[in-house]
Design a protein around this motif. Structure first.
Motif, mmCIF file in Angstrom:
data_model
loop_
_atom_site.group_PDB
_atom_site.id
_atom_site.type_symbol
_atom_site.label_atom_id
_atom_site.label_comp_id
_atom_site.label_asym_id
_atom_site.label_seq_id
_atom_site.Cartn_x
_atom_site.Cartn_y
_atom_site.Cartn_z
ATOM 1 N N ALA A 11 0.826 -1.206 0.000
ATOM 2 C CA ALA A 11 0.000 0.000 0.000
ATOM 3 C C ALA A 11 0.862 1.258 0.000
ATOM 4 O O ALA A 11 0.573 2.232 -0.708
ATOM 5 N N ILE A 12 1.934 1.242 0.784
ATOM 6 C CA ILE A 12 2.844 2.390 0.807
ATOM 7 C C ILE A 12 3.518 2.549 -0.553
ATOM 8 O O ILE A 12 3.737 3.672 -1.025
ATOM 9 N N ALA A 13 3.833 1.441 -1.212
ATOM 10 C CA ALA A 13 4.433 1.504 -2.551
ATOM 11 C C ALA A 13 3.484 2.154 -3.548
ATOM 12 O O ALA A 13 3.899 2.959 -4.390
ATOM 13 N N VAL A 14 2.205 1.811 -3.459
ATOM 14 C CA VAL A 14 1.206 2.443 -4.339
ATOM 15 C C VAL A 14 1.141 3.938 -4.084
ATOM 16 O O VAL A 14 1.101 4.753 -5.020
ATOM 17 N N PHE A 15 1.154 4.317 -2.821
ATOM 18 C CA PHE A 15 1.094 5.742 -2.463
ATOM 19 C C PHE A 15 2.336 6.485 -2.940
ATOM 20 O O PHE A 15 2.245 7.579 -3.507
ATOM 21 N N ALA A 16 3.506 5.889 -2.726
ATOM 22 C CA ALA A 16 4.752 6.558 -3.108
ATOM 23 C C ALA A 16 4.850 6.708 -4.619
ATOM 24 O O ALA A 16 5.166 7.789 -5.135
ATOM 25 N N GLY A 17 4.590 5.623 -5.339
ATOM 26 C CA GLY A 17 4.644 5.697 -6.797
ATOM 27 C C GLY A 17 3.600 6.629 -7.368
ATOM 28 O O GLY A 17 3.871 7.398 -8.302
ATOM 29 N N GLY A 18 2.397 6.607 -6.796
ATOM 30 C CA GLY A 18 1.333 7.491 -7.269
ATOM 31 C C GLY A 18 1.615 8.948 -7.001
ATOM 32 O O GLY A 18 1.251 9.823 -7.799
ATOM 33 N N TRP A 111 13.588 5.803 -11.955
ATOM 34 C CA TRP A 111 14.683 5.177 -11.215
ATOM 35 C C TRP A 111 14.507 5.393 -9.717
ATOM 36 O O TRP A 111 14.694 4.470 -8.911
ATOM 37 N N VAL A 112 14.126 6.610 -9.329
ATOM 38 C CA VAL A 112 13.922 6.912 -7.908
ATOM 39 C C VAL A 112 12.762 6.094 -7.356
ATOM 40 O O VAL A 112 12.836 5.562 -6.240
ATOM 41 N N VAL A 113 11.669 5.988 -8.135
ATOM 42 C CA VAL A 113 10.511 5.210 -7.684
ATOM 43 C C VAL A 113 10.897 3.750 -7.464
ATOM 44 O O VAL A 113 10.429 3.103 -6.517
ATOM 45 N N ALA A 114 11.759 3.210 -8.327
ATOM 46 C CA ALA A 114 12.217 1.831 -8.145
ATOM 47 C C ALA A 114 12.993 1.680 -6.836
ATOM 48 O O ALA A 114 12.805 0.706 -6.098
ATOM 49 N N THR A 115 13.853 2.635 -6.536
ATOM 50 C CA THR A 115 14.608 2.573 -5.280
ATOM 51 C C THR A 115 13.683 2.733 -4.074
ATOM 52 O O THR A 115 13.897 2.102 -3.034
ATOM 53 N N LEU A 116 12.662 3.578 -4.213
ATOM 54 C CA LEU A 116 11.680 3.717 -3.134
ATOM 55 C C LEU A 116 10.953 2.400 -2.899
ATOM 56 O O LEU A 116 10.715 1.999 -1.757
ATOM 57 N N ALA A 119 13.177 0.101 -0.954
ATOM 58 C CA ALA A 119 13.260 0.508 0.450
ATOM 59 C C ALA A 119 11.993 0.142 1.210
ATOM 60 O O ALA A 119 12.043 -0.343 2.353
ATOM 61 N N ILE A 120 10.852 0.347 0.567
ATOM 62 C CA ILE A 120 9.576 0.003 1.218
ATOM 63 C C ILE A 120 9.475 -1.501 1.394
ATOM 64 O O ILE A 120 9.059 -2.002 2.445
ATOM 65 N N GLY A 121 9.856 -2.243 0.351
ATOM 66 C CA GLY A 121 9.770 -3.702 0.434
ATOM 67 C C GLY A 121 10.639 -4.283 1.528
ATOM 68 O O GLY A 121 10.276 -5.280 2.163
ATOM 69 N N TYR A 122 11.785 -3.669 1.778
ATOM 70 C CA TYR A 122 12.669 -4.134 2.845
ATOM 71 C C TYR A 122 12.235 -3.629 4.217
ATOM 72 O O TYR A 122 12.814 -4.021 5.235
ATOM 73 N N GLY A 123 11.251 -2.738 4.230
ATOM 74 C CA GLY A 123 10.737 -2.260 5.509
ATOM 75 C C GLY A 123 11.435 -1.043 6.066
ATOM 76 O O GLY A 123 11.276 -0.715 7.244
ATOM 77 N N TYR A 124 12.175 -0.330 5.220
ATOM 78 C CA TYR A 124 12.854 0.885 5.678
ATOM 79 C C TYR A 124 11.889 2.071 5.514
ATOM 80 O O TYR A 124 12.000 2.872 4.585
ATOM 81 N N TYR A 125 10.963 2.172 6.414
ATOM 82 C CA TYR A 125 9.890 3.155 6.279
ATOM 83 C C TYR A 125 10.391 4.595 6.376
ATOM 84 O O TYR A 125 9.958 5.465 5.615
ATOM 85 N N VAL A 126 11.273 4.855 7.304
ATOM 86 C CA VAL A 126 11.768 6.224 7.483
ATOM 87 C C VAL A 126 12.512 6.688 6.222
ATOM 88 O O VAL A 126 12.301 7.796 5.725
ATOM 89 N N ALA A 130 10.809 9.646 3.929
ATOM 90 C CA ALA A 130 11.615 10.866 3.857
ATOM 91 C C ALA A 130 12.067 11.131 2.427
ATOM 92 O O ALA A 130 12.032 12.274 1.948
ATOM 93 N N SER A 131 12.470 10.079 1.715
ATOM 94 C CA SER A 131 12.898 10.232 0.327
ATOM 95 C C SER A 131 11.742 10.665 -0.556
ATOM 96 O O SER A 131 11.914 11.492 -1.464
ATOM 97 N N LEU A 132 10.562 10.118 -0.304
ATOM 98 C CA LEU A 132 9.382 10.504 -1.079
ATOM 99 C C LEU A 132 9.078 11.988 -0.910
ATOM 100 O O LEU A 132 8.820 12.698 -1.893
ATOM 101 N N ILE A 133 9.108 12.458 0.332
ATOM 102 C CA ILE A 133 8.825 13.874 0.588
ATOM 103 C C ILE A 133 9.834 14.767 -0.120
ATOM 104 O O ILE A 133 9.481 15.771 -0.756
ATOM 105 N N ILE A 134 11.102 14.398 -0.044
ATOM 106 C CA ILE A 134 12.151 15.188 -0.703
ATOM 107 C C ILE A 134 11.949 15.198 -2.214
ATOM 108 O O ILE A 134 12.095 16.241 -2.868
ATOM 109 N N CYS A 135 11.609 14.041 -2.800
ATOM 110 C CA CYS A 135 11.398 13.970 -4.248
ATOM 111 C C CYS A 135 10.244 14.855 -4.696
ATOM 112 O O CYS A 135 10.333 15.551 -5.719
#
Length: 234
Positions: A11-18, A111-116, A119-126, A130-135
């Motif tokens: 769900a977080i991946a959908v939000f970040a990519g969207g 490329w950034v979305v793929a890295t996000l 990170a989300i898949g590995y559970g690195y939420y912070v 934080a990267s999403l907000i900066i992007c």
């Protein structure tokens, strides 16, 4: 891994990519809302597979210690393939046309979305949030800062007289895009004399360009008869 945790990360991946894809879709770029969501979900799925594989390896080694020299956990293998593989998709969004290049920002966001997603898949939420907000800040807010730093503050109006409007307008549009000239407004004049058509361009020049040079470059086109600067009251 618990099913609830898997669903949360997806769900977080959908939000970040969207969130990043919406900005690209709004600007009518080649890869938009759905593409960025799919890329982020795909990267997240790869990371989830890697996490679950490693957990399964650890579980089997704990049950049978003799397998410790046979089964090995490697968190980076699948992730590396995602990072390198996304380059092909990003390259597809880059268009080279008559000396101008379009789509670099969209390729970078993919490329950034793929890295996000990783990170989300590995559970690195912070890290991911934080990267999403900066992007998002870079894509939206810094666009205005970039314009102020590299473009002039005052708009310029140019009146262009031409014979064949379509060919002249295409040439002008390509020139503006190549020189990174921002077109604020375009107004076509209805009156015609001896088949000559006119329009008024309101543009904002980069600080590195000189208006006289721009006018000379545009005047080289055979379909443009005259080009001149006009005042705001025109």
């Amino acid at each position: 891994m618990a099913y609830e945790e898997i669903l949360l990360r997806l769900a977080i991946a959908v939000f970040a990519g969207g969130s990043i894809g919406y900005e690209r879709e709004y600007k009518n770029r080649p890869a938009g809302f759905r593409t960025h969501i799919l890329v982020c979900i795909g990267a997240c799925v790869i990371a989830l597979i890697q996490v679950n594989m490693n957990e399964e390896i650890i579980r089997r080694v704990l049950i049978n210690p003799n397998l410790k020299d046979i089964l090995r956990a490697d968190y980076g293998r699948l992730s590396a393939q995602v990072i390198s593989g996304i380059g092909f998709l990003g390259a597809g969004t880059i268009i080279h046309n008559k000396g101008s290049i379009k789509g670099l920002t969209t390729a970078a966001t993919l490329w950034v979305v793929a890295t996000l997603g990783l990170a989300i898949g590995y559970g690195y939420y912070v890290i991911s949030i934080a990267s999403l907000i900066i992007c998002v800040i870079v894509l939206i807010s810094l666009k205005k800062v970039q314009h102020k730093l590299f473009h002039g503050e005052a708009d310029v109006k140019l009146e262009v007289d031409f014979i064949k409007r379509a060919k002249a307008v295409d040439y002008i549009d390509e020139y503006f895009e190549k020189q990174n000239i921002h077109m604020v407004n375009l107004r076509f004049l209805t009156s015609e004399v001896d088949g000559v058509k006119s329009c008024i361009y309101t543009i904002n020049l980069p600080r590195s360009l000189n208006l006289n040079q721009v006018m000379r470059d545009l005047a080289h086109n055979d379909h443009i008869l005259e080009i001149k600067e006009v005042d705001d009251d025109h």
